[in-house]
Scaffold this active site. Structure first.
Site, mmCIF file in Angstrom:
data_model
loop_
_atom_site.group_PDB
_atom_site.id
_atom_site.type_symbol
_atom_site.label_atom_id
_atom_site.label_comp_id
_atom_site.label_asym_id
_atom_site.label_seq_id
_atom_site.Cartn_x
_atom_site.Cartn_y
_atom_site.Cartn_z
ATOM 1 N N GLY A 1 -5.403 5.285 6.808
ATOM 2 C CA GLY A 1 -6.136 5.400 5.555
ATOM 3 C C GLY A 1 -7.568 5.878 5.670
ATOM 4 O O GLY A 1 -8.294 5.894 4.670
ATOM 5 N N CYS B 1 5.654 29.287 -11.175
ATOM 6 C CA CYS B 1 5.810 29.348 -12.618
ATOM 7 C C CYS B 1 5.435 28.013 -13.220
ATOM 8 O O CYS B 1 6.316 27.257 -13.661
ATOM 9 C CB CYS B 1 7.255 29.657 -12.923
ATOM 10 S SG CYS B 1 7.400 31.199 -13.744
HETATM 11 N N1 LLP Z 1 0.637 3.819 7.688
HETATM 12 C C1 LLP Z 1 1.374 3.648 6.582
HETATM 13 C C2 LLP Z 1 2.264 2.508 6.483
HETATM 14 C C3 LLP Z 1 1.285 4.568 5.535
HETATM 15 O O1 LLP Z 1 2.004 4.376 4.442
HETATM 16 C C4 LLP Z 1 0.432 5.699 5.661
HETATM 17 C C5 LLP Z 1 0.331 6.669 4.608
HETATM 18 C C6 LLP Z 1 -0.299 5.837 6.847
HETATM 19 C C7 LLP Z 1 -0.185 4.878 7.840
HETATM 20 C C8 LLP Z 1 -1.222 6.989 7.097
HETATM 21 O O2 LLP Z 1 -2.280 7.041 6.203
HETATM 22 P P1 LLP Z 1 -3.448 8.109 6.416
HETATM 23 O O3 LLP Z 1 -4.192 7.744 7.668
HETATM 24 O O4 LLP Z 1 -2.820 9.446 6.537
HETATM 25 O O5 LLP Z 1 -4.271 7.983 5.215
HETATM 26 N N2 LLP Z 1 0.616 12.141 0.327
HETATM 27 C C9 LLP Z 1 -0.641 11.448 0.120
HETATM 28 C C10 LLP Z 1 -0.874 10.402 1.163
HETATM 29 C C11 LLP Z 1 0.204 9.352 1.220
HETATM 30 C C12 LLP Z 1 -0.028 8.366 2.303
HETATM 31 C C13 LLP Z 1 1.194 7.575 2.537
HETATM 32 N N3 LLP Z 1 1.069 6.627 3.577
HETATM 33 C C14 LLP Z 1 -1.787 12.460 0.099
HETATM 34 O O6 LLP Z 1 -1.525 13.637 0.247
HETATM 35 O O7 LLP Z 1 -2.932 12.099 -0.093
#
Ligand code: LLP
Length: 428
Positions: free
Chosen positions: A245, A358
């Protein structure tokens, strides 16, 4: 934004390779990853943990961007791998990733996916539901296997981010709630199952987070939970996984903290929350996805049609859009871009960058200053490395772009461009 590197001809350069050469060799749209930058991000996480003195695992959240070459890179950088589906697991195994460093997530893993992961003897399952708690154990028992699990819990912490990517609050489809007692119940069930080794708990509060307090609050709640367990059941669990995150820079309005700062805040909170009560300091696992790959990725597009609506707006259309980057349409995500073939020319034209789908919502960037654009210019959109290709789709039967890695003046294809033949491959 960080200073732009240009080639001797004055074109934007990435990883020592001119974008003009990349476009000439591979065409557009093209996703370009600066390999060294991905490696530096991975190393920054590991170095910050080494400085903390705590045991740790940094598991790359492969949903952010995955292909076999990315798996190999993660392995070389000594990362573990967080997978969330049979497809991600398959990709990891195909690329020869060590199974014991794979962690399997997901709120609705199928029986087939669980069996696949059991067969591969992966390192850890992150159990997300009461159904999975029973199903995985039954399957493991049938097969005479012992498995490591973490329980995914929701600590009731609301991260300051987009609703769709916030996951730690009580009202979430993921995991077991701490405040409503479900996490306790799940833990009691898990601890009684002979084929489970319960390593600890997992929580992921959300994505693209810039503040530290959400992580700190979550750690306090998780530590209280584990200490309660110790007091009541005399069970001490060795792993605390706080998910990913960590925020990144898409535009100059984003001010992410350095990776070291996030890690130090997490490890300090763990030392404080656990150390105070004489609980043995747990191993800290994290799962960064976006912060490892986002800023390393740039998408190159060819500028096509231009629609000037006097006194209203100028639309500049490119040869990709929501098919290779769904984030602006889905989350209202903001990006920055330059003209890669004239990056240093004065920006005198206010434009909005449209995709070719589109769909009126297929807009990549609203209100961007660029030099006057011409047909055939190359537009470079920055920080597209996370959740771009991985959420790419074939809307309007548009093939997905090629992906290249660049490093020290060399480029190589890591995912081929999809062809029209690929698009009809599964059609009857
Ligand atoms: N761990 C778990 C359990 C998660 O659900 C996620 C992301 C991560 C780690 C990694 O998070 P990061 O470090 O990438 O923030 N499609 C969305 C983001 C969805 C994130 C889902 N889970 C976007 O494009 O912003």
């Amino acid at each position: 934004m960080t200073a732009i590197q240009t080639s001797v001809q004055g074109h934007l350069e990435i990883g020592g390779v001119s974008t003009a050469d990349l476009v000439a060799e591979y065409g557009t749209p093209l996703m370009v990853y600066d390999e060294n930058m991905i490696r530096q991000k991975a190393q920054a996480f590991r170095q910050a943990f080494n400085e903390s003195g705590l045991d740790y695992q940094v598991a790359y959240a492969s949903k952010a961007f995955l292909c076999k070459e990315m798996v190999r890179l993660a392995e070389e950088e000594l990362l573990s791998l967080d997978v969330v589906s049979g497809g991600e697991l398959y990709t990891a195994l195909q690329a020869g990733f060590p199974a014991e460093r794979i962690h399997f997530h997901g709120n609705n893993k199928s029986e087939e996916e669980l069996v696949m992961a059991l067969e591969a003897e992966i390192g850890c399952f992150v159990v997300d539901s009461f159904l999975e708690l029973e199903l995985l154990h039954d399957l493991a028992k049938e097969r005479g296997q012992h498995v490591n699990i973490l329980l995914r819990v929701t600590p009731g912490v609301e991260a300051h981010t987009h609703d769709y990517i916030m996951t730690g609050q009580d009202d979430s489809k993921f995991g077991f709630g701490i405040s409503n007692g479900q996490a306790d119940r799940a833990m009691q069930i898990a601890l009684c199952k002979p084929n489970y080794t319960v390593l600890g708990i997992h929580s992921h509060i959300g994505s693209q987070i810039f503040e530290l307090d959400g992580f700190q609050q979550a750690i306090t709640v998780l530590s209280d939970f584990l200490q309660g367990l110790r007091n009541e059941c005399d069970v001490t669990l060795p792993v605390l996984n706080i998910g990913g995150g960590f925020g990144v820079r898409y535009t100059e309005d984003d001010k992410p903290l350095p990776i070291q700062t996030y890690v130090k805040a997490i490890t300090d909170s763990v030392k404080e929350s656990f150390g105070e009560n004489g609980y043995p300091l747990p191993q800290v696992w994290i799962e960064p996805g976006r912060s490892i790959v986002a800023e390393a990725g740039t998408t190159l597009y060819k500028v096509g049609s231009k629609k000037i609506i006097p006194d209203l707006r100028t639309y500049v259309a490119v040869d990709g859009g929501m098919t290779d980057n769904l984030r602006p349409a889905l989350y209202g995500a903001k990006y920055h871009a330059v003209l890669a073939n004239r990056p240093n020319e004065e920006c005198t034209e206010l434009v909005s960058v449209a995709g070719k789908c589109c769909e009126s919502g297929d807009m990549l960037i609203w209100d961007l200053m660029l030099p006057p654009t011409n047909f055939g210019d190359t537009l470079a959109v920055f920080s597209t490395g996370a959740y771009g290709y991985s959420m790419a789709n074939n809307y309007n039967r548009i093939p997905r772009p090629a992906v290249v890695f660049v490093k020290d003046g060399e480029s190589r294809v890591v995912i081929e461009r999809e062809t029209y033949a690929d698009l009809v491959r599964l059609d009857r």
